[in-house]
Design a protein around this motif. Structure first.
Motif, mmCIF file in Angstrom:
data_model
loop_
_atom_site.group_PDB
_atom_site.id
_atom_site.type_symbol
_atom_site.label_atom_id
_atom_site.label_comp_id
_atom_site.label_asym_id
_atom_site.label_seq_id
_atom_site.Cartn_x
_atom_site.Cartn_y
_atom_site.Cartn_z
ATOM 1 N N GLY A 148 1.054 -1.280 -0.171
ATOM 2 C CA GLY A 148 0.175 0.123 -0.085
ATOM 3 C C GLY A 148 0.663 1.237 0.083
ATOM 4 O O GLY A 148 0.332 2.710 -0.273
ATOM 5 N N GLY A 149 1.901 1.021 0.259
ATOM 6 C CA GLY A 149 2.698 2.559 0.790
ATOM 7 C C GLY A 149 3.202 3.392 1.399
ATOM 8 O O GLY A 149 2.975 2.359 2.393
ATOM 9 N N THR A 150 3.425 4.055 1.777
ATOM 10 C CA THR A 150 3.687 4.781 3.067
ATOM 11 C C THR A 150 2.899 5.966 3.271
ATOM 12 O O THR A 150 1.606 6.178 2.237
ATOM 13 C CB THR A 150 4.829 5.442 2.944
ATOM 14 O OG1 THR A 150 4.707 6.656 1.921
ATOM 15 C CG2 THR A 150 6.366 4.374 2.491
ATOM 16 N N LEU A 151 2.343 6.261 4.421
ATOM 17 C CA LEU A 151 1.564 7.256 4.559
ATOM 18 C C LEU A 151 2.248 9.184 3.853
ATOM 19 O O LEU A 151 1.358 9.787 3.920
ATOM 20 C CB LEU A 151 1.595 7.877 5.812
ATOM 21 C CG LEU A 151 0.585 6.357 7.152
ATOM 22 C CD1 LEU A 151 0.487 7.108 7.795
ATOM 23 C CD2 LEU A 151 -0.361 6.120 5.977
ATOM 24 N N ALA A 152 3.075 8.870 3.885
ATOM 25 C CA ALA A 152 3.679 10.058 2.900
ATOM 26 C C ALA A 152 3.477 9.737 1.494
ATOM 27 O O ALA A 152 2.957 10.878 1.193
ATOM 28 C CB ALA A 152 5.800 10.143 2.818
ATOM 29 N N GLU A 153 3.463 8.841 0.902
ATOM 30 C CA GLU A 153 3.161 9.045 -0.438
ATOM 31 C C GLU A 153 1.286 9.132 -0.562
ATOM 32 O O GLU A 153 0.694 10.028 -1.450
ATOM 33 C CB GLU A 153 3.045 7.960 -1.116
ATOM 34 C CG GLU A 153 4.855 7.409 -1.296
ATOM 35 C CD GLU A 153 5.004 6.394 -1.965
ATOM 36 O OE1 GLU A 153 5.634 6.281 -1.881
ATOM 37 O OE2 GLU A 153 4.021 5.002 -1.224
ATOM 38 N N TRP A 154 0.465 8.082 0.742
ATOM 39 C CA TRP A 154 -1.026 9.004 1.285
ATOM 40 C C TRP A 154 -1.285 10.296 0.940
ATOM 41 O O TRP A 154 -2.452 10.916 0.692
ATOM 42 C CB TRP A 154 -1.439 7.856 1.992
ATOM 43 C CG TRP A 154 -2.956 7.217 2.060
ATOM 44 C CD1 TRP A 154 -3.654 7.326 1.480
ATOM 45 C CD2 TRP A 154 -4.015 7.708 3.327
ATOM 46 N NE1 TRP A 154 -4.345 7.341 2.137
ATOM 47 C CE2 TRP A 154 -4.655 7.410 3.503
ATOM 48 C CE3 TRP A 154 -2.960 8.177 4.582
ATOM 49 C CZ2 TRP A 154 -6.037 8.057 4.471
ATOM 50 C CZ3 TRP A 154 -4.132 8.573 5.622
ATOM 51 C CH2 TRP A 154 -4.581 8.002 5.358
ATOM 52 N N ARG A 155 -0.427 11.098 1.982
ATOM 53 C CA ARG A 155 -0.491 12.275 2.542
ATOM 54 C C ARG A 155 -0.901 12.892 0.898
ATOM 55 O O ARG A 155 -1.669 14.282 0.929
ATOM 56 C CB ARG A 155 0.478 12.895 3.672
ATOM 57 C CG ARG A 155 0.570 14.101 3.790
ATOM 58 C CD ARG A 155 1.499 14.788 4.387
ATOM 59 N NE ARG A 155 2.143 15.131 3.508
ATOM 60 C CZ ARG A 155 3.401 14.967 3.832
ATOM 61 N NH1 ARG A 155 4.692 14.800 4.344
ATOM 62 N NH2 ARG A 155 4.527 15.258 2.705
ATOM 63 N N ARG A 156 0.531 13.101 0.103
ATOM 64 C CA ARG A 156 1.006 13.441 -1.415
ATOM 65 C C ARG A 156 -0.916 13.446 -1.433
ATOM 66 O O ARG A 156 -0.902 14.278 -2.665
ATOM 67 C CB ARG A 156 1.887 13.475 -1.793
ATOM 68 C CG ARG A 156 2.849 13.615 -0.932
ATOM 69 C CD ARG A 156 4.137 13.824 -1.675
ATOM 70 N NE ARG A 156 4.401 12.278 -2.179
ATOM 71 C CZ ARG A 156 5.451 11.427 -1.693
ATOM 72 N NH1 ARG A 156 5.853 12.244 -0.198
ATOM 73 N NH2 ARG A 156 6.079 10.937 -1.349
ATOM 74 N N ARG A 157 -1.353 12.339 -1.839
ATOM 75 C CA ARG A 157 -2.206 12.244 -2.705
ATOM 76 C C ARG A 157 -3.468 12.937 -2.225
ATOM 77 O O ARG A 157 -4.338 13.534 -2.956
ATOM 78 C CB ARG A 157 -2.828 10.982 -2.689
ATOM 79 C CG ARG A 157 -2.079 9.999 -3.413
ATOM 80 C CD ARG A 157 -2.280 8.288 -4.251
ATOM 81 N NE ARG A 157 -2.427 7.677 -2.634
ATOM 82 C CZ ARG A 157 -1.758 7.273 -2.121
ATOM 83 N NH1 ARG A 157 -0.561 7.378 -2.992
ATOM 84 N NH2 ARG A 157 -1.712 5.808 -1.837
ATOM 85 N N GLN A 158 -3.484 13.477 -1.015
ATOM 86 C CA GLN A 158 -5.171 14.733 -0.159
ATOM 87 C C GLN A 158 -4.563 15.503 0.142
ATOM 88 O O GLN A 158 -4.207 15.844 1.667
ATOM 89 C CB GLN A 158 -5.672 13.494 0.612
ATOM 90 C CG GLN A 158 -5.619 11.449 0.193
ATOM 91 C CD GLN A 158 -6.359 11.068 1.636
ATOM 92 O OE1 GLN A 158 -7.245 11.997 1.726
ATOM 93 N NE2 GLN A 158 -5.822 9.591 1.763
ATOM 94 N N PRO A 159 -4.284 16.739 -0.862
ATOM 95 C CA PRO A 159 -3.304 17.539 -0.223
ATOM 96 C C PRO A 159 -4.868 18.832 0.369
ATOM 97 O O PRO A 159 -4.217 19.298 1.265
ATOM 98 C CB PRO A 159 -3.106 18.367 -1.663
ATOM 99 C CG PRO A 159 -3.972 17.998 -2.944
ATOM 100 C CD PRO A 159 -4.301 16.474 -2.244
ATOM 101 N N SER A 160 -5.919 18.124 0.854
ATOM 102 C CA SER A 160 -6.192 19.377 2.000
ATOM 103 C C SER A 160 -6.665 18.535 2.997
ATOM 104 O O SER A 160 -7.080 18.925 3.747
ATOM 105 C CB SER A 160 -7.811 19.476 0.819
ATOM 106 O OG SER A 160 -8.003 20.074 -0.306
ATOM 107 N N GLY A 161 -5.961 17.458 2.816
ATOM 108 C CA GLY A 161 -5.926 17.201 4.617
ATOM 109 C C GLY A 161 -6.662 15.689 4.874
ATOM 110 O O GLY A 161 -7.348 15.669 4.179
ATOM 111 N N VAL A 162 -6.082 14.553 5.642
ATOM 112 C CA VAL A 162 -7.031 13.788 5.942
ATOM 113 C C VAL A 162 -8.557 13.940 6.756
ATOM 114 O O VAL A 162 -8.554 14.550 7.422
ATOM 115 C CB VAL A 162 -6.649 12.819 5.959
ATOM 116 C CG1 VAL A 162 -7.305 11.576 6.797
ATOM 117 C CG2 VAL A 162 -5.772 12.641 5.381
ATOM 118 N N ASP A 163 -9.458 13.004 6.295
ATOM 119 C CA ASP A 163 -10.791 13.375 6.711
ATOM 120 C C ASP A 163 -10.814 12.559 8.202
ATOM 121 O O ASP A 163 -9.928 12.281 8.990
ATOM 122 C CB ASP A 163 -11.663 12.751 5.954
ATOM 123 C CG ASP A 163 -13.305 12.049 6.941
ATOM 124 O OD1 ASP A 163 -13.815 13.271 6.630
ATOM 125 O OD2 ASP A 163 -13.405 11.235 7.757
ATOM 126 N N GLY A 164 -11.489 13.465 8.514
ATOM 127 C CA GLY A 164 -11.262 13.767 10.313
ATOM 128 C C GLY A 164 -11.185 11.863 11.648
ATOM 129 O O GLY A 164 -10.670 11.413 12.038
#
Length: 734
Positions: A124-140
């Protein structure tokens, strides 16, 4: 017109690409791998490399591999030579199975001097890569689930006495997306701390800004370290971008983290509460597993009050390298880290940036008055004065050096050795008297303070004066002149040496003593041995090592030449004696030629006297008889010397040769003193006047002087002949 698509984006100075994660800093002795390394032979037989996953490769090489016996895909990490995991961490990972949310390590071992780990493959990759795919931030809600899983993994690690020390999005892997499951990975720099004990690291490790304030300021490692790192990770996931994005100056980041609270600016109130609790500056106030668990259950654990920042912020910012600064300490830290850029920015042709800086500082009432700096000072000195005006308590840095009593011996040593700009820096510290200015600096993250610099300045001035006094009292004349010349002309070297003498540690003095002893044994010079043996003269002896080396080489060369000459004399004794006798006619010819030159001079002088008409006819006649007698006496003296010396007569002992040699020495001396022309004119005037008034005196004086000189030359020839004869006869005769 549009730019070609393949050209890279150019960034402002000091910025890094947003998609580049900061590297983990390793423990002392661990250095990054600079190239792809092949698998050790036994691992290559067991695994087939599918893909290289190394990335920055600071701890080793990481590969996606296929096990040849099971076809299972795994991750193989081969660490750099000399590196290994903490044994107790290995035991936990391989045998303890601490948590589902810690990466599964199947095997740890060593092959060909390199430790390796075999881990589960998480696609699944890293949370760094996951964060870059969600530039507006992760849902609460999703973020809360991530926090729950990571908190569980950290809690289990801490219960086992392990502190991760490198929790960051790049080290948090995704096992599955539906439902989301995350895993803590990369325990390469983890340490075992039994019973929650604290640990102090000697050097910086981890990744700024994921390391907490207590580590920045004192190197302390305890479980609260990981909860701070989790707080930064959560804040980055909530905002969709990295903390301090675009700033890669480590000094600036450390200064901020070590002295200022992290601003939690997220719209979700619950996430803001979580980040505020995890990012408490004091480790005893920071949330841990208990408070995070309560938060996950919907509670609101108390959050420590945010400390008041010691340096207020200005309403209007100052812009440097494209960034806005409202706090003086952060601007000073940034300019210090980017010294060259700051120097060019403030002191190049455009006066506007410096004027704006002065206007910006007016927003801070109560600052000490700025010291006046001379116009002829260097731009570096001017920049230092400006930085001390911006933040007088900033750690004492100058041109990249942390100027502290502990670091000055290293700076002085490099100045003595001529390394880089160290000598120039030492000279500026002395000439512009910068140590008192730097003494107000406080200790900072990874930097020492200026306490003790005023005392160092006093010792430095005493040593510099003492060295000049000692150099003037060296017994050997040549060594004394050389020591005074070096201390006078090579100021960077002299000042660096005086600073080293003023700040030298026991190790430096032991190294000095060892160096002098080695040189003394090699050089065998009495005056150098005397200096090296006397404690107060040891630094002067160090100064004179190059001169002493040259002197020893010169003496050795002269001794070698003397021995070769003696051997030549012994081999050629008969030939030289034969040559001396055979060349007597030639020597007599040189003698006659010399007398002829004297005759011409006397005839000319007496002729001038006769033409002048001052002397009587009887005096002139007596002068002509005196000339004839003088020439006869001179001819006899020169002929006897020529016959005795034979082939050795010219040029060393002949009237012409010896006269030219003597006149050459006198001429060089007079020319060096710039009095050659006046002396020649005075001598000619006196000789001419004497001849005109008393013409008979000149021939008599010339004859007497020439005969006396012939006797002296004859004695010199006999002395040389006796010395050569003694050499040929052997040591027993001498």
């Amino acid at each position: 017109m549009t730019a070609p698509a393949d050209l890279p984006t150019e960034l402002d100075p000091g910025r890094v690409r947003h998609d580049v994660e900061r590297d983990t800093v390793l423990d002392p002795g661990r250095t990054p791998i600079t190239g792809r390394a092949r698998l050790p032979a036994r691992l290559a037989r067991r695994f087939e490399v599918v893909r290289d996953l190394t990335g920055s490769g600071r701890q080793g090489d990481v590969y996606l591999v296929r096990a040849r016996d099971t076809d299972e895909q795994l991750v193989l990490k081969v660490h750099r030579p000399g590196w290994r995991l903490d044994d107790r961490v290995v035991d936990l990972l391989v045998h303890g199975r601490p948590s589902r949310h810690v990466v599964v390590v199947h095997e740890v071992g060593e092959e060909e001097g390199r430790w390796y780990e075999v881990m589960e493959h998480l696609a699944g990759g890293t949370l760094a890569e996951w964060r870059r795919r969600q530039p507006s931030g992760v849902d609460g809600d999703v973020l809360a689930e991530v926090v729950r899983q990571l908190a569980e993994g950290l809690h289990e690690l801490h219960r086992a006495g392990v502190v991760h020390r490198d929790v960051k999005p790049a080290n948090l892997l995704i096992r599955a997306l539906g439902p989301l499951e995350v895993v803590i990975a990369d325990l390469g720099i983890s340490v075992h701390l039994p019973d929650g004990e604290a640990f102090t690291a000697a050097n910086e490790v981890g990744t700024v800004p994921y390391v907490p304030p207590e580590f920045i300021s004192g190197g302390r490692v305890l479980p609260a370290f990981d909860w701070w790192s989790l707080g930064v990770t959560v804040l980055e996931l909530a905002t969709g971008h990295r903390l301090f994005e675009g700033i890669d100056d480590v000094l600036v980041l450390r200064s901020w983290i070590g002295t200022r609270p992290i601003r939690v600016d997220v719209p979700d109130e619950r996430v803001r509460l979580l980040c505020s609790g995890l990012l408490a500056m004091a480790p005893e106030d920071r949330w841990g597993a208990e408070q995070v668990g309560e938060w996950l259950r919907g509670g609101s654990p108390p959050v420590a009050a945010v400390p008041v920042v010691g340096d207020e912020e200005a309403p209007e910012p100052y812009v440097f390298l494209g960034e806005e600064y409202r706090a003086r300490d952060l601007l000073a830290a940034t300019m210090t880290e980017n010294w060259g850029a700051a120097r060019a920015w403030l002191f190049d042709d455009d006066p506007e940036p410096l004027r704006r800086l002065h206007e910006w500082l007016e927003q801070f009432p109560g600052l000490p008055a700025r010291r006046r700096v001379g116009r002829k000072e260097t731009a570096d000195v001017k920049l230092l004065h400006e930085l001390r005006a911006v933040d007088p308590a900033h750690p004492p840095f100058y041109r990249g050096w942390n100027i502290t009593p502990a670091r000055l011996p290293e700076l002085a040593d490099e100045g003595v050795k001529g390394v880089g700009a160290a000598g120039e820096i030492v000279t500026e510290l002395w000439r512009a008297d910068l140590l008192p200015l730097l003494s107000t600096g406080r200790p900072g993250s990874g930097a020492g303070g200026g306490d003790g610099l005023v005392g160092v300045r006093e010792r430095w001035h005493r040593e510099e004066s003492r060295m000049r006094t000692l150099a003037a009292s060296v017994s050997d004349q040549g060594a004394r002149a050389e020591a005074q010349r070096v201390l006078r002309e090579d100021r960077p070297y002299a000042l660096s040496l005086a600073l080293l003498a003023a700040t030298a540690t026991g190790a430096h003095r032991l190294d000095l003593r060892r160096t002098l002893d080695e040189q003394d044994r090699a050089l065998q010079l009495p005056w150098f041995s005397d200096l090296a043996a006397r404690t107060e003269y040891q630094w002067i002896a160090f100064v004179l090592i190059p001169y002493a080396t040259r002197e020893a080489a010169r003496i050795e060369a002269e001794e070698t030449a003397r021995r070769a000459h003696e051997q030549w004399l012994a081999r050629t004794a008969r030939q030289r004696e034969w040559s001396r006798r055979q060349n007597r006619p030639q020597a007599l010819g040189y003698a006659v030629t010399g007398v002829a030159v004297v005759a011409v001079a006397l005839f000319a002088l007496v002729g001038v006297s006769d033409a002048a008409g001052v002397a009587t006819d009887a005096q002139v006649l007596d002068a002509w008889f005196a000339v004839v007698a003088a020439l006869a006496v001179v001819l006899v003296a020169e002929s006897l010397l020529a016959w005795s010396a034979g082939g050795r007569f010219h040029p060393a002992y002949s009237l012409l040769g010896a006269g030219a040699i003597a006149l050459g020495r006198v001429a060089r001396n007079l020319i060096a003193r710039r009095i050659a022309v006046p002396v020649v004119l005075v001598c000619l005037a006196v000789l001419g006047l004497l001849t005109v008034v008393w013409p008979v005196l000149t021939p008599i004086a010339v004859a007497g002087g020439t005969v006396a000189w012939a006797v002296a030359r004859h004695m010199a020839w006999r002395e040389q002949d006796r010395e050569e004869s003694a050499i040929v006869a052997g040591p027993s005769v001498r």
